[in-house]
Design a protein around this motif. Sequence first.
Motif, PDB file in Angstrom:
ATOM      1  N   GLU A 106      49.152  78.509   5.145  1.00  0.00           N
ATOM      2  CA  GLU A 106      49.362  77.072   5.291  1.00  0.00           C
ATOM      3  C   GLU A 106      50.099  76.460   4.102  1.00  0.00           C
ATOM      4  N   ALA A 107      49.791  76.909   2.900  1.00  0.00           N
ATOM      5  CA  ALA A 107      50.388  76.325   1.702  1.00  0.00           C
ATOM      6  C   ALA A 107      51.846  76.735   1.564  1.00  0.00           C
ATOM      7  N   THR A 108      52.602  75.922   0.832  1.00  0.00           N
ATOM      8  CA  THR A 108      53.977  76.282   0.473  1.00  0.00           C
ATOM      9  C   THR A 108      53.919  77.110  -0.794  1.00  0.00           C
ATOM     10  N   THR A 109      54.334  78.361  -0.709  1.00  0.00           N
ATOM     11  CA  THR A 109      54.190  79.276  -1.845  1.00  0.00           C
ATOM     12  C   THR A 109      55.483  80.020  -2.131  1.00  0.00           C
ATOM     13  N   LEU A 110      55.907  79.943  -3.365  1.00  0.00           N
ATOM     14  CA  LEU A 110      56.982  80.772  -3.892  1.00  0.00           C
ATOM     15  C   LEU A 110      56.397  81.672  -4.969  1.00  0.00           C
ATOM     16  N   GLN A 111      57.158  82.659  -5.350  1.00  0.00           N
ATOM     17  CA  GLN A 111      56.771  83.508  -6.475  1.00  0.00           C
ATOM     18  C   GLN A 111      57.797  83.344  -7.588  1.00  0.00           C
ATOM     19  N   GLN A 112      57.324  83.109  -8.793  1.00  0.00           N
ATOM     20  CA  GLN A 112      58.207  83.267  -9.947  1.00  0.00           C
ATOM     21  C   GLN A 112      58.037  84.710 -10.385  1.00  0.00           C
ATOM     22  N   HIS A 113      59.055  85.515 -10.133  1.00  0.00           N
ATOM     23  CA  HIS A 113      58.939  86.938 -10.463  1.00  0.00           C
ATOM     24  C   HIS A 113      60.136  87.338 -11.315  1.00  0.00           C
ATOM     25  N   PHE A 114      59.902  88.250 -12.212  1.00  0.00           N
ATOM     26  CA  PHE A 114      60.915  88.532 -13.222  1.00  0.00           C
ATOM     27  C   PHE A 114      60.725  89.922 -13.832  1.00  0.00           C
ATOM     28  N   LYS A 115      61.800  90.375 -14.420  1.00  0.00           N
ATOM     29  CA  LYS A 115      61.750  91.559 -15.279  1.00  0.00           C
ATOM     30  C   LYS A 115      62.660  91.290 -16.461  1.00  0.00           C
ATOM     31  N   GLY A 116      62.163  91.594 -17.632  1.00  0.00           N
ATOM     32  CA  GLY A 116      62.947  91.351 -18.834  1.00  0.00           C
ATOM     33  C   GLY A 116      62.944  92.530 -19.767  1.00  0.00           C
ATOM     34  N   TRP A 117      64.007  92.631 -20.543  1.00  0.00           N
ATOM     35  CA  TRP A 117      64.121  93.656 -21.577  1.00  0.00           C
ATOM     36  C   TRP A 117      64.278  92.982 -22.938  1.00  0.00           C
ATOM     37  N   VAL A 118      63.545  93.459 -23.906  1.00  0.00           N
ATOM     38  CA  VAL A 118      63.858  93.120 -25.294  1.00  0.00           C
ATOM     39  C   VAL A 118      64.869  94.157 -25.754  1.00  0.00           C
ATOM     40  N   ILE A 119      66.102  93.685 -26.026  1.00  0.00           N
ATOM     41  CA  ILE A 119      67.159  94.632 -26.383  1.00  0.00           C
ATOM     42  C   ILE A 119      67.544  94.492 -27.854  1.00  0.00           C
ATOM     43  N   LYS A 120      67.985  95.597 -28.418  1.00  0.00           N
ATOM     44  CA  LYS A 120      68.457  95.649 -29.802  1.00  0.00           C
ATOM     45  C   LYS A 120      69.911  96.086 -29.779  1.00  0.00           C
ATOM     46  N   THR A 121      70.755  95.320 -30.460  1.00  0.00           N
ATOM     47  CA  THR A 121      72.185  95.620 -30.451  1.00  0.00           C
ATOM     48  C   THR A 121      72.630  96.174 -31.801  1.00  0.00           C
ATOM     49  N   GLU A 122      73.783  96.839 -31.789  1.00  0.00           N
ATOM     50  CA  GLU A 122      74.324  97.394 -33.036  1.00  0.00           C
ATOM     51  C   GLU A 122      75.063  96.338 -33.846  1.00  0.00           C
ATOM     52  N   ARG A 123      75.639  95.359 -33.159  1.00  0.00           N
ATOM     53  CA  ARG A 123      76.405  94.316 -33.855  1.00  0.00           C
ATOM     54  C   ARG A 123      75.793  92.948 -33.579  1.00  0.00           C
ATOM     55  N   PRO A 124      75.992  91.978 -34.463  1.00  0.00           N
ATOM     56  CA  PRO A 124      75.486  90.618 -34.222  1.00  0.00           C
ATOM     57  C   PRO A 124      76.028  90.056 -32.906  1.00  0.00           C
ATOM     58  N   THR A 125      75.121  89.623 -32.055  1.00  0.00           N
ATOM     59  CA  THR A 125      75.494  89.181 -30.708  1.00  0.00           C
ATOM     60  C   THR A 125      74.925  87.807 -30.365  1.00  0.00           C
ATOM     61  N   PHE A 126      73.736  87.516 -30.847  1.00  0.00           N
ATOM     62  CA  PHE A 126      73.009  86.324 -30.419  1.00  0.00           C
ATOM     63  C   PHE A 126      72.993  85.261 -31.507  1.00  0.00           C
ATOM     64  N   ASP A 127      72.879  84.034 -31.064  1.00  0.00           N
ATOM     65  CA  ASP A 127      72.630  82.919 -31.971  1.00  0.00           C
ATOM     66  C   ASP A 127      71.121  82.669 -31.959  1.00  0.00           C
TER      67      ASP A 127
ATOM     68  N   THR B  38      69.992  87.864 -34.657  1.00  0.00           N
ATOM     69  CA  THR B  38      71.379  88.064 -34.236  1.00  0.00           C
ATOM     70  C   THR B  38      71.561  89.368 -33.463  1.00  0.00           C
ATOM     71  N   THR B  39      70.602  90.289 -33.580  1.00  0.00           N
ATOM     72  CA  THR B  39      70.736  91.599 -32.936  1.00  0.00           C
ATOM     73  C   THR B  39      69.587  91.934 -31.984  1.00  0.00           C
ATOM     74  N   GLN B  40      68.717  90.977 -31.725  1.00  0.00           N
ATOM     75  CA  GLN B  40      67.575  91.253 -30.840  1.00  0.00           C
ATOM     76  C   GLN B  40      67.275  90.036 -29.966  1.00  0.00           C
ATOM     77  N   ALA B  41      67.002  90.281 -28.678  1.00  0.00           N
ATOM     78  CA  ALA B  41      66.689  89.181 -27.761  1.00  0.00           C
ATOM     79  C   ALA B  41      65.915  89.695 -26.558  1.00  0.00           C
ATOM     80  N   LEU B  42      65.119  88.792 -25.981  1.00  0.00           N
ATOM     81  CA  LEU B  42      64.539  89.033 -24.671  1.00  0.00           C
ATOM     82  C   LEU B  42      65.527  88.515 -23.634  1.00  0.00           C
TER      83      LEU B  42
END
Length: 377
Positions: free
Chosen positions: A152-173, A200-204
């Motif tokens: 009966e209810a209106t239902t969505l799913q917030q579903h996700f997959k994420g990676w914490v990545i490490k880069t060799e060169r500065p990439t992120f602010d 600068t080299t790591q992000a989710l």
Amino acid sequence: MDSHYDIAIIGMGCAGSHIVQELLRRKTDLNIVIIDDFKALSLDKTWSFWEKGNGKWDHLISHSWKKGSYIMPDDFIPLDLDPYVYKTIESRDFIAFAKAELQQKSNYTLIEEKVQSVSGAEIKKIVCEQATINASIVLDSRIDPKFFKDTEATTLQQHFKGWVIKTERPTFDPEVFTMMDYRLRDAGTTSFTYVLPYSTTQALVEFTYFSKDVVSDDTYEKYLQEYIAKYLQLTNYSIEKTEQGVIPMTSYKFEQHHRKNHLKIGTAGGWVKPSTGYSFKMSEKKAVQLVDNIILKRELNHGMISKKFRFYDDIMLDVLHSDNARGPEVFHTLYRKNKIQTIFSFLDQETSLSQELGIMLPMTSVPFLSAFFKKLF
């Protein structure tokens, strides 16, 4: 070990930990037991939230940002959050802190078992794998099985997959996070990439859906790989951590499962913001209200539900449920027509009616009007 307690808290995830820490803050002499086998996936999640300036969990947060962005294929919206700060905290750290604090108090008991059943009227009988205890009040984070069978209810799913990545060169602010990037989408869905730069080299980097059905691991990974290659322009990186989850976004009335002196909490109690999936600050607020109710001997659910904001959430859910492909357009209008401070205040359920009309009117369309009158009548 005592067999009778004033309060039993079942589950020490986000909601349970907030309640424990609020009870500790009040320095109550109530006899309290917390029951959790600490095997849930909530032990290894990243919880994000916004708040104004400094907060009481700043000693636990792992990263914070004062600027963000919202990105569409043909638009880039910078977000200057001041006076808000967007923060992230590791669930393991938050739960461990609450656990360490309670273990210093003689009126708190921790039982590391799984609850099998709760029964009784005035006094609740809680049967665990080995222990059996009684409590006057039960705060229960277990989701009632009826929710998963509801149609009966209106239902969505917030579903996700994420990676914490490490880069060799500065990439992120590391000063700017990405709230939603819609340049890459799974066609026909509300799907986007969310990026939290830790350095600068790591992000989710997380690919997220607001949709009816979850997808396969291969699907998440296909979009993660494509986003990293096309928009971050990276080929050399390592995956340091994987995070995955499913959060219900629903109009389901979880309060129907409350019983006298037995209150559902957390996701099981509807403590997740239905239109966004955010729960950390909502749980903090509800924990404060709940402990007020306990101390003042009011009904446990007193003041826990805002009918007005539930109505707004239901409209948004109905629009996304009826035409999931419209999500990017809806959120783009929200972010383009409003200051981020107003959006945060609205999502925190702290706005006035005039502010709410200012947010809702620019999004008025046939789907919104249809959802409005459907929920109204």
